[in-house]
Design a protein around this motif. Structure first.
Motif, PDB file in Angstrom:
ATOM      1  N   ARG A  31       5.043   0.904  -4.336  1.00 34.61           N
ATOM      2  CA  ARG A  31       4.543  -0.286  -3.627  1.00 34.61           C
ATOM      3  C   ARG A  31       3.695  -1.140  -4.476  1.00 34.61           C
ATOM      4  NH1 ARG A  31       3.457  -1.714   2.433  1.00 34.61           N
ATOM      5  NH2 ARG A  31       4.865   0.108   2.836  1.00 34.61           N
ATOM      6  N   ASP A 109      -5.676  -0.597  -3.228  1.00 32.54           N
ATOM      7  CA  ASP A 109      -5.258  -1.444  -2.023  1.00 32.54           C
ATOM      8  C   ASP A 109      -3.973  -1.027  -1.512  1.00 32.54           C
ATOM      9  OD1 ASP A 109      -6.878  -4.601  -2.949  1.00 32.54           O
ATOM     10  OD2 ASP A 109      -7.820  -2.695  -2.207  1.00 32.54           O
ATOM     11  N   CYS A 110      -3.075  -0.800  -2.224  1.00 29.59           N
ATOM     12  CA  CYS A 110      -1.702  -0.312  -1.824  1.00 29.59           C
ATOM     13  C   CYS A 110      -1.948   1.266  -1.229  1.00 29.59           C
ATOM     14  CB  CYS A 110      -0.824  -0.121  -2.998  1.00 29.59           C
ATOM     15  SG  CYS A 110      -0.056  -1.816  -3.462  1.00 29.59           S
ATOM     16  N   THR A 112      -4.488   2.284   0.394  1.00 29.57           N
ATOM     17  CA  THR A 112      -5.084   1.807   1.634  1.00 29.57           C
ATOM     18  C   THR A 112      -3.886   1.758   2.740  1.00 29.57           C
ATOM     19  OG1 THR A 112      -6.902   1.655   0.660  1.00 29.57           O
ATOM     20  CG2 THR A 112      -7.008   0.957   3.015  1.00 29.57           C
ATOM     21  N   ILE A 113      -3.117   0.906   2.533  1.00 23.80           N
ATOM     22  CA  ILE A 113      -2.130   0.270   3.222  1.00 23.80           C
ATOM     23  C   ILE A 113      -1.005   1.137   3.632  1.00 23.80           C
ATOM     24  CG2 ILE A 113      -0.030  -1.289   3.272  1.00 23.80           C
ATOM     25  CD1 ILE A 113      -2.444  -3.325   2.002  1.00 23.80           C
ATOM     26  N   ALA A 116      -2.535   3.510   6.101  1.00 21.47           N
ATOM     27  CA  ALA A 116      -2.515   2.554   7.619  1.00 21.47           C
ATOM     28  C   ALA A 116      -1.250   2.865   8.138  1.00 21.47           C
ATOM     29  CB  ALA A 116      -3.082   1.443   7.247  1.00 21.47           C
ATOM     30  N   ALA A 117      -0.144   2.644   7.391  1.00 19.17           N
ATOM     31  CA  ALA A 117       1.119   2.585   7.879  1.00 19.17           C
ATOM     32  C   ALA A 117       1.447   4.085   8.556  1.00 19.17           C
ATOM     33  CB  ALA A 117       2.382   2.136   6.933  1.00 19.17           C
ATOM     34  N   PHE A 123      -6.115   5.238  11.842  1.00 23.67           N
ATOM     35  CA  PHE A 123      -6.741   4.832  10.759  1.00 23.67           C
ATOM     36  C   PHE A 123      -7.595   3.784  11.269  1.00 23.67           C
ATOM     37  CE2 PHE A 123      -7.409   4.720   6.347  1.00 23.67           C
ATOM     38  CZ  PHE A 123      -7.470   3.487   5.737  1.00 23.67           C
ATOM     39  N   GLN A 128     -11.088   3.451   7.725  1.00 25.12           N
ATOM     40  CA  GLN A 128     -10.882   2.479   6.751  1.00 25.12           C
ATOM     41  C   GLN A 128     -11.906   2.252   5.693  1.00 25.12           C
ATOM     42  OE1 GLN A 128      -9.444  -1.534   7.769  1.00 25.12           O
ATOM     43  NE2 GLN A 128      -9.611  -2.151   5.764  1.00 25.12           N
TER      44      GLN A 128
ATOM     45  N   HIS B 103      -6.940  -8.781   3.049  1.00 22.35           N
ATOM     46  CA  HIS B 103      -6.502  -7.379   2.828  1.00 22.35           C
ATOM     47  C   HIS B 103      -6.581  -6.545   4.295  1.00 22.35           C
ATOM     48  CE1 HIS B 103      -6.799  -3.454   1.317  1.00 22.35           C
ATOM     49  NE2 HIS B 103      -7.896  -3.109   2.055  1.00 22.35           N
ATOM     50  N   ALA B 110      -0.276  -3.278   8.760  1.00 21.21           N
ATOM     51  CA  ALA B 110       0.575  -1.773   8.560  1.00 21.21           C
ATOM     52  C   ALA B 110       0.176  -0.779   9.585  1.00 21.21           C
ATOM     53  CB  ALA B 110       0.014  -1.311   7.025  1.00 21.21           C
ATOM     54  N   GLY B 114       3.793   0.075  10.892  1.00 17.30           N
ATOM     55  CA  GLY B 114       4.055   1.640  10.386  1.00 17.30           C
ATOM     56  C   GLY B 114       5.239   1.166   9.285  1.00 17.30           C
ATOM     57  N   PRO B 119       7.569  -2.189   1.431  1.00 23.80           N
ATOM     58  CA  PRO B 119       6.938  -3.053   0.150  1.00 23.80           C
ATOM     59  C   PRO B 119       7.465  -4.395   0.284  1.00 23.80           C
ATOM     60  CG  PRO B 119       7.596  -0.817  -0.400  1.00 23.80           C
ATOM     61  CD  PRO B 119       8.064  -1.117   1.057  1.00 23.80           C
TER      62      PRO B 119
END
Lengths: 147, 141
Positions: A31, A109-110, A112-113, A116-117, A123, A128, B103, B110, B114, B119
């Motif tokens: 990502r 940051d990636c 974290t995302i 989260a997904a 989350f 967070q 952010h 996200a 999900g 990306p």
């Protein structure tokens, strides 16, 4: 010295206990390479990074993603001395790998995302905040040995 | 630089957020203020506890503005002109905070989408939000 509340320790532990390194590691690194394409500069020897699909299916990137994520375990096991835990890795990144330390933030940051997904609304904002505090301490420690 | 495909993707995602704008907006703001406590300084005049009506109405405004703009990204400068003036002369929020909210918007998307927030969607959205933030800050000086 970083002070961790009990809630923060619990949140961070919980997140890591649910983490599948072999899934999240590759997802996180690929990502980062897709969202911030300039980070590909460090991966010249990793084969096909031509487009998003190639990056997501690249086995060398996947393997490296897992390696990088496993590196976070060191911080998890030494939360009260993350600074010294990463001294060696910091020298490696600055003198051998020559990675611009700003990239550590992009990767975090990636991560974290991706988490989260995976975790969805579990989350929470508090999770967070704790997780990002943890990552910012790691990022700072990794950047310490740059001169 | 957004491709046509990316613009379509962005518009589609925000279109889905319009009916739940208060929930999504409140969550984005709450995530930002919890993770980056310095941002709370801009909300001294509001009740920013979770689920507060202030948070929901303020969050809704932000989400609707972003969604509206996503329908015609090439006209961003025109659509955002009034908001540019508001932020530059009245609100005067330090633009470094826009990145923090962006952010948290990505994290919120996200958490709700999900795997669908893959990306490619993430990259497109990050580019859009960065452009939005840059345009918003244009009149500052």
């Amino acid at each position: 010295m970083v002070v961790w509340t009990d809630e923060e320790r619990a949140a961070i532990s919980d997140i890591f206990s649910k983490l599948d390194y072999d899934d999240v590691g590759p997802k996180c690194l690929s990502r980062c390479l897709i969202v911030y394409p300039w980070t590909q500069r460090y991966f010249g020897a990793f084969g096909n990074l031509y487009n998003a699909e190639a990056i997501m299916n690249n086995p060398l990137i996947a393997k490296h993603g897992t390696t990088v994520l496993r590196g976070l375990e060191r911080a998890l096991k030494n939360m009260d001395d993350i600074k010294n835990t990463y001294a060696e890795l910091s020298i490696l990144h600055s003198e051998k790998l020559r990675v611009d330390p700003d990239n550590f933030k992009l990767l975090s940051d990636c991560l974290t995302i991706v988490i989260a997904a995976k975790m969805g609304t579990a989350f929470t904002p508090e999770y967070q905040a704790s997780f990002q505090k943890f990552l910012s301490v790691v990022v700072s420690a990794l950047g310490r040995q740059y001169h | 630089m957004l491709t046509d495909h990316e613009k379509e993707l962005i518009a589609k995602i925000w279109d889905k957020m319009i009916p739940v704008a208060s929930d999504i907006g409140a969550e984005c703001l709450l995530r930002m203020m919890t993770t980056f406590p310095g941002t709370k300084t801009y909300f001294a005049h509001l009740d920013i506890r979770p689920r507060s009506p202030h948070l929901r109405s303020h969050g809704k405004k932000i989400v609707l503005a972003i969604a509206e703009c996503s329908k015609d990204i090439s006209s961003m400068m025109v659509t955002l002109a009034p908001l540019q003036t508001l932020h530059a002369y009245k609100l005067r929020i330090d633009p470094c905070n826009f990145k923090l909210l962006c952010h948290c918007i990505l994290v919120t998307l996200a958490a709700h989408m999900g795997d669908e927030f893959d990306p490619v969607a993430h990259a497109a959205m990050d580019k859009y939000l960065s452009a939005f933030a840059a345009v918003l800050a244009e009149k500052y000086r």
